[in-house]
Design an enzyme around this catalytic site. Sequence first.
Site, PDB file in Angstrom:
ATOM      1  N   ARG A 121       0.918  -1.261   0.037  1.00 49.85           N
ATOM      2  CA  ARG A 121      -0.136   0.389  -0.308  1.00 49.85           C
ATOM      3  C   ARG A 121       1.106   1.333   0.005  1.00 49.85           C
ATOM      4  NH1 ARG A 121      -5.165  -1.384   2.530  1.00 49.85           N
ATOM      5  NH2 ARG A 121      -6.187  -2.346   1.217  1.00 49.85           N
ATOM      6  N   GLN A 126      -0.537   2.099  -5.885  1.00 48.77           N
ATOM      7  CA  GLN A 126      -2.240   2.220  -5.941  1.00 48.77           C
ATOM      8  C   GLN A 126      -3.159   1.536  -7.290  1.00 48.77           C
ATOM      9  OE1 GLN A 126      -2.654   5.561  -4.985  1.00 48.77           O
ATOM     10  NE2 GLN A 126      -3.148   6.318  -2.667  1.00 48.77           N
ATOM     11  N   ASP A 129      -3.240  -1.471  -7.308  1.00 48.97           N
ATOM     12  CA  ASP A 129      -4.229  -2.339  -5.948  1.00 48.97           C
ATOM     13  C   ASP A 129      -5.401  -2.761  -5.650  1.00 48.97           C
ATOM     14  OD1 ASP A 129      -5.247  -2.640  -3.400  1.00 48.97           O
ATOM     15  OD2 ASP A 129      -4.447  -1.041  -2.739  1.00 48.97           O
ATOM     16  N   SER A 132      -8.177  -3.584  -2.444  1.00 50.01           N
ATOM     17  CA  SER A 132      -8.658  -1.514  -3.131  1.00 50.01           C
ATOM     18  C   SER A 132     -10.054  -1.800  -4.135  1.00 50.01           C
ATOM     19  CB  SER A 132      -7.814  -0.812  -2.372  1.00 50.01           C
ATOM     20  OG  SER A 132      -7.328  -0.307  -2.352  1.00 50.01           O
ATOM     21  N   TYR A 227      -3.264  -1.363   7.641  1.00 46.12           N
ATOM     22  CA  TYR A 227      -4.133  -2.685   8.240  1.00 46.12           C
ATOM     23  C   TYR A 227      -4.720  -1.984   9.529  1.00 46.12           C
ATOM     24  CZ  TYR A 227      -4.095  -3.984   3.527  1.00 46.12           C
ATOM     25  OH  TYR A 227      -3.728  -4.404   2.562  1.00 46.12           O
TER      26      TYR A 227
HETATM   27  P1  NAD Z   1      -9.547  -4.435   5.839  1.00 50.89           P
HETATM   28  O1  NAD Z   1     -10.107  -4.580   4.688  1.00 50.89           O
HETATM   29  O2  NAD Z   1      -8.470  -5.029   6.473  1.00 50.89           O
HETATM   30  O3  NAD Z   1     -10.309  -3.400   6.835  1.00 50.89           O
HETATM   31  C1  NAD Z   1     -11.669  -2.849   6.597  1.00 50.89           C
HETATM   32  C2  NAD Z   1     -11.812  -2.544   7.796  1.00 50.89           C
HETATM   33  O4  NAD Z   1     -12.470  -3.122   9.307  1.00 50.89           O
HETATM   34  C3  NAD Z   1     -10.675  -1.444   7.914  1.00 50.89           C
HETATM   35  O5  NAD Z   1     -11.028  -0.038   8.260  1.00 50.89           O
HETATM   36  C4  NAD Z   1     -10.790  -2.244  10.315  1.00 50.89           C
HETATM   37  O6  NAD Z   1      -9.721  -0.835  10.423  1.00 50.89           O
HETATM   38  C5  NAD Z   1     -11.783  -2.427  10.498  1.00 50.89           C
HETATM   39  N1  NAD Z   1     -11.709  -3.529  11.497  1.00 50.89           N
HETATM   40  C6  NAD Z   1     -11.056  -4.147  11.747  1.00 50.89           C
HETATM   41  N2  NAD Z   1     -11.159  -4.674  13.002  1.00 50.89           N
HETATM   42  C7  NAD Z   1     -12.277  -4.131  13.611  1.00 50.89           C
HETATM   43  C8  NAD Z   1     -13.189  -4.395  14.770  1.00 50.89           C
HETATM   44  N3  NAD Z   1     -13.146  -4.818  15.301  1.00 50.89           N
HETATM   45  N4  NAD Z   1     -14.199  -3.558  14.473  1.00 50.89           N
HETATM   46  C9  NAD Z   1     -14.314  -2.718  13.593  1.00 50.89           C
HETATM   47  N5  NAD Z   1     -13.527  -2.512  12.142  1.00 50.89           N
HETATM   48  C10 NAD Z   1     -12.653  -3.129  12.723  1.00 50.89           C
HETATM   49  O7  NAD Z   1      -9.396  -2.347   5.298  1.00 50.89           O
HETATM   50  P2  NAD Z   1      -9.409  -1.722   3.868  1.00 50.89           P
HETATM   51  O8  NAD Z   1      -9.776  -1.638   3.283  1.00 50.89           O
HETATM   52  O9  NAD Z   1      -7.675  -3.095   3.660  1.00 50.89           O
HETATM   53  O10 NAD Z   1      -8.065  -0.255   4.604  1.00 50.89           O
HETATM   54  C11 NAD Z   1      -7.311  -0.010   5.663  1.00 50.89           C
HETATM   55  C12 NAD Z   1      -7.003   1.343   5.068  1.00 50.89           C
HETATM   56  O11 NAD Z   1      -5.980   1.567   3.989  1.00 50.89           O
HETATM   57  C13 NAD Z   1      -7.547   1.971   4.753  1.00 50.89           C
HETATM   58  O12 NAD Z   1      -8.018   3.954   5.939  1.00 50.89           O
HETATM   59  C14 NAD Z   1      -7.759   2.268   3.739  1.00 50.89           C
HETATM   60  O13 NAD Z   1      -7.884   3.722   3.228  1.00 50.89           O
HETATM   61  C15 NAD Z   1      -6.488   2.263   3.919  1.00 50.89           C
HETATM   62  N6  NAD Z   1      -5.634   1.768   2.256  1.00 50.89           N
HETATM   63  C16 NAD Z   1      -4.544   2.340   1.957  1.00 50.89           C
HETATM   64  C17 NAD Z   1      -4.065   1.995  -0.099  1.00 50.89           C
HETATM   65  C18 NAD Z   1      -3.015   2.689   0.169  1.00 50.89           C
HETATM   66  O14 NAD Z   1      -2.189   4.243   0.616  1.00 50.89           O
HETATM   67  N7  NAD Z   1      -2.319   3.240  -1.246  1.00 50.89           N
HETATM   68  C19 NAD Z   1      -4.676   1.930   0.005  1.00 50.89           C
HETATM   69  C20 NAD Z   1      -5.610   0.771   0.090  1.00 50.89           C
HETATM   70  C21 NAD Z   1      -6.409   1.212   1.000  1.00 50.89           C
END
Ligand code: NAD
Length: 375
Positions: A121, A126, A129, A132, A227
């Site tokens: 990430r 991006q 990815d 996402s 994450y």
């Molecule tokens: P994910 O699919 O791993 O998890 C989904 C969500 O579940 C996360 O927001 C996590 O905090 C939440 N979660 C975990 N345990 C929980 C609980 N017990 N109760 C409630 N929520 C809980 O997450 P994701 O969609 O892969 O995204 C994670 C982060 O990474 C986000 O902030 C996203 O914006 C960021 N992201 C960054 C990039 C990048 O910079 N290239 C790319 C994709 C995502």
Amino acid sequence: MQIFFPKEKESENRVSILPETVKKLVELGISVEVETSLGKTVHVSDDLYASSGASISKDRNSSLSSSDVTCRINKPETEEISFLKKNSIHISFLDPFNEIELVKEFANSNISAISMELIPRITRAQKMDALSSQANLGGYAAVIEASRCLGKSFPMMMTAAGTISPSKIFVIGVGVAGLQAIATAKRLGARVEAFDTRPVVEEQVRSLGARFVQIDIGETEETEQGYAKELSKEQIKMQQEGMKKICSQSDVVITTAQVFGRPAPRIVTKEMIEVMKPGSVIVDMAVGTGGNVEGSRAEESVIQNGVTIVGLSNLPGEVAFDASLVYGNNLFNLIEEYWDSENKKFDFDITDEILSGCVVTHEGDIVNNMVKDRI
Ligand code: NAD
């Protein structure tokens, strides 16, 4: 240099590439082969692929053994790895932490296997990815599915026959899928609340016009890649207590909580479902990785106390055409990044920041540190 796109498994609606992306690969000077009727589930004919420059393969095994790169969405059957050309590259989702035997087979067969879920990430990656790109469409599809199962309208309606109040939606887990679920439910006119263990998300929830639910569960952490880290048993208990009331007032609960490389946390208990209103709907987006909801089952809608619990493990597959388009673009961006157009070959340096993150096996060895640690 030849890239082959085999058909996906029977239950998959999505395809790994659409004709417009084939065209872009051909323009790079790459020869593209797609298995016959690859595009059937998204209503794209062999002729359309052919007119975009692909050759149509009627012999899957022969194409697997003659191609320098094989690209698909789902992990292959272990038996199929022996057909792949030695020293070729295989790109797909792999579930490498749980598929240790598959990973070993890739290494033994001298295949360089790239795991799409391990694309780092970082800003440069991006556009590649796929977690996402697929989660975004999954979040959208979860809301559409919920509205289909709920016997209520999402928006408020003031009519001569009476006022219909807006539906209340509660989104648990606000990563990529959760943010899209909030945005979609807002666009449909619902009242939306959301919770995540990562406090940084609060601002994003507010900016979409939803309310962030405050639950004190003590210190929480996130990894360098953004994450969430796993909560303790006590923290999960505090979270469940804090959510019980919100669930009881909601028409729809959408759970998207994931912890990278681990089973999904169990958040919505039977006890919480018992206080929900009959007729309400839960969509468990984590059903494929263990489930956030007690009693949810993959590919089934279970009814508990009048509450419908939807368990679709492939929600992006509900919008298969668009999911295929963006997945194919993720693959193209990955391939283009390492394409040496002068020498018409890959510049496959596994010390590169992105490749060192997502290449799992190379030259007969398991080279990814996270996967090695897990073994
Ligand atoms: P994910 O699919 O791993 O998890 C989904 C969500 O579940 C996360 O927001 C996590 O905090 C939440 N979660 C975990 N345990 C929980 C609980 N017990 N109760 C409630 N929520 C809980 O997450 P994701 O969609 O892969 O995204 C994670 C982060 O990474 C986000 O902030 C996203 O914006 C960021 N992201 C960054 C990039 C990048 O910079 N290239 C790319 C994709 C995502």
